[in-house]
Design a protein around this motif. Structure first.
Motif, mmCIF file in Angstrom:
data_model
loop_
_atom_site.group_PDB
_atom_site.id
_atom_site.type_symbol
_atom_site.label_atom_id
_atom_site.label_comp_id
_atom_site.label_asym_id
_atom_site.label_seq_id
_atom_site.Cartn_x
_atom_site.Cartn_y
_atom_site.Cartn_z
ATOM 1 N N GLY A 66 1.907 -2.105 -8.927
ATOM 2 C CA GLY A 66 1.029 -1.008 -8.521
ATOM 3 C C GLY A 66 0.643 -1.252 -7.085
ATOM 4 O O GLY A 66 1.251 -2.059 -6.401
ATOM 5 N N ALA A 67 -0.329 -0.541 -6.623
ATOM 6 C CA ALA A 67 -0.852 -0.795 -5.286
ATOM 7 C C ALA A 67 -2.355 -0.533 -5.354
ATOM 8 O O ALA A 67 -2.779 0.305 -6.153
ATOM 9 N N PRO A 68 -3.158 -1.198 -4.549
ATOM 10 C CA PRO A 68 -2.753 -2.245 -3.615
ATOM 11 C C PRO A 68 -2.603 -3.623 -4.293
ATOM 12 O O PRO A 68 -3.257 -3.893 -5.292
ATOM 13 N N TYR A 101 4.810 1.021 0.031
ATOM 14 C CA TYR A 101 5.476 0.937 -1.263
ATOM 15 C C TYR A 101 5.671 2.321 -1.876
ATOM 16 O O TYR A 101 4.703 3.052 -2.084
ATOM 17 N N LYS A 102 6.936 2.664 -2.131
ATOM 18 C CA LYS A 102 7.262 3.911 -2.819
ATOM 19 C C LYS A 102 6.553 5.117 -2.210
ATOM 20 O O LYS A 102 5.808 5.819 -2.885
ATOM 21 N N ASP A 103 6.781 5.275 -0.936
ATOM 22 C CA ASP A 103 6.048 6.292 -0.195
ATOM 23 C C ASP A 103 7.037 7.039 0.699
ATOM 24 O O ASP A 103 8.074 6.498 1.069
ATOM 25 N N VAL A 130 9.059 -0.774 5.152
ATOM 26 C CA VAL A 130 9.162 0.352 4.227
ATOM 27 C C VAL A 130 9.962 -0.054 2.997
ATOM 28 O O VAL A 130 11.129 -0.445 3.101
ATOM 29 N N ASP A 131 9.323 0.011 1.853
ATOM 30 C CA ASP A 131 10.018 -0.233 0.586
ATOM 31 C C ASP A 131 10.026 1.092 -0.165
ATOM 32 O O ASP A 131 9.239 1.320 -1.074
ATOM 33 N N ARG A 132 10.931 1.937 0.248
ATOM 34 C CA ARG A 132 10.914 3.315 -0.217
ATOM 35 C C ARG A 132 11.143 3.427 -1.721
ATOM 36 O O ARG A 132 10.457 4.162 -2.410
ATOM 37 N N ASP A 133 12.136 2.681 -2.249
ATOM 38 C CA ASP A 133 12.463 2.831 -3.669
ATOM 39 C C ASP A 133 11.811 1.762 -4.540
ATOM 40 O O ASP A 133 12.021 1.748 -5.755
ATOM 41 N N PHE A 172 0.839 -1.203 0.000
ATOM 42 C CA PHE A 172 0.000 0.000 0.000
ATOM 43 C C PHE A 172 0.873 1.253 0.000
ATOM 44 O O PHE A 172 2.084 1.193 0.205
ATOM 45 N N GLY A 173 0.228 2.371 -0.276
ATOM 46 C CA GLY A 173 0.918 3.647 -0.217
ATOM 47 C C GLY A 173 -0.080 4.751 0.059
ATOM 48 O O GLY A 173 -1.261 4.628 -0.279
#
Lengths: 147, 180
Positions: B138-140, B101-103, B124-127, B71-72
């Motif tokens: 994509g999310a979710p 995700y990417k947040d 946290v999966d920042r990148d 999610f993001g």
């Protein structure tokens, strides 16, 4: 005066296109860039309906381009990079799916249709040429009756 | 016989088109069937949201099945999915692991403060690199991972109460049958 301001604003619109442009990657040389462009044009963006990784502006396309670039820098071959993506996103990412039993219909179907069509035409032509001598005596529109 | 050839051709074409329409109503053209299903989940080791010195890795989550939800705070569908995570999914009694995700962690924390936090732990999966390993695009997206760390099921898009009943519960029942 207001119209002039609007016009000036409109003239700035093309700048938006630049803002949308895909971020450049730090390529070592021209050959590497060409290889990257070719490879990313053969791969499909998983998020978008039908865009290549090279063309797409989706975030995932950006991430995957970065991933491809890093793998190229690490000395991976095109086949290894494609396998990496297929392992995660399935054959969907390949614009050219592999030839395997599952995709035979896709690869050879059009050829099969062509061959079947050719056979049908050949049979029709042969049958008519056999009937032709008999038709010489009969009414001229006999051949059309067949259809 | 050849008189009927055009009719046969027509019927073949109509059935092909009909099949195409039927197929498109049954399947989401956007959805990629994950090649990772029934394969071990990729290894990951990610920092915990709000506690960057701590990490969660694949090993630490082994032992019992859990749901991994990507999610993001930027994700519109995640807002729609959120109440279902808090109720229907919580009711399944499974640990719910979030992958932010990417947040921006700040945005994520604010988003959770606003909507509530249904997750047991959030990584946290920042990148988005761990996301790529999971085939996330994509999310979710939601994965069911069993006690041995094998991905058993994946859902792309928001989870609805319908998805819980028709897809996640059967997948869990299959897992329970195997275990017992």
């Amino acid at each position: 005066m207001r119209q002039l301001g609007l016009l000036a604003l409109l003239c700035l619109l093309p700048l938006l296109a630049i803002a949308q442009a895909i971020q450049p990657l730090p390529f070592r040389d021209r050959a590497e860039e060409v290889r990257f462009q070719r490879l990313s044009a053969e791969l499909r963006c998983p998020m978008c309906q039908n865009e290549t990784l090279a063309d797409s502006n989706a975030p995932i396309a950006h991430d995957l381009r970065r991933q491809i670039f890093e793998m190229m820098q690490a000395g991976k071959s095109d086949a290894e990079i494609k396998a990496y993506l297929v392992d995660r996103y399935s054959d969907f990412v390949l614009y050219k799916p592999p030839v395997e039993p599952k995709t035979w219909l896709l690869w050879f179907g059009p050829l099969a249709v062509l061959v079947i069509g050719g056979i049908v035409v050949a049979v029709q032509v042969r049958r008519r040429s056999r009937q032709a001598p008999a038709n010489l005596a009969g009414p001229a529109n006999d051949a059309e009756d067949d259809w | 016989m050849s008189r009927f050839l055009p009719l046969i051709g027509f019927v073949v074409l109509v059935s092909l088109f009909g099949f195409g329409i039927w197929w498109n109503t049954q399947h989401d053209q956007h959805e990629i069937v994950s090649p990772l299903i029934n394969k071990p989940a990729p290894a990951f080791s990610l920092p915990v949201l709000g506690e960057p010195t701590q990490t969660v890795d694949k090993q630490s989550l082994l032992g019992k099945p859990y749901l991994l939800n990507v999610f993001g705070s930027w994700c519109i569908e995640c807002v729609h999915e959120h109440p279902v995570l808090s109720t229907d999914v919580k009711a399944l009694g499974l640990p719910l692991v979030g992958m932010n995700y990417k947040d921006d962690p700040k945005d994520a924390t604010a988003w959770l403060a606003e909507h509530g936090n249904p997750f047991n732990v959030i990584m946290v999966d920042r990148d988005g690199r761990a996301g790529i390993d999971f085939g996330v695009y994509g999310a979710p997206e939601t994965f069911l991972i069993d006690g041995k760390g094998v991905i058993r099921y994946k859902h792309v898009g928001p989870i609805t109460p319908d998805v819980v009943v028709k897809e996640i519960q059967p997948a869990l029942a299959a897992l329970a049958k195997e275990g017992g």
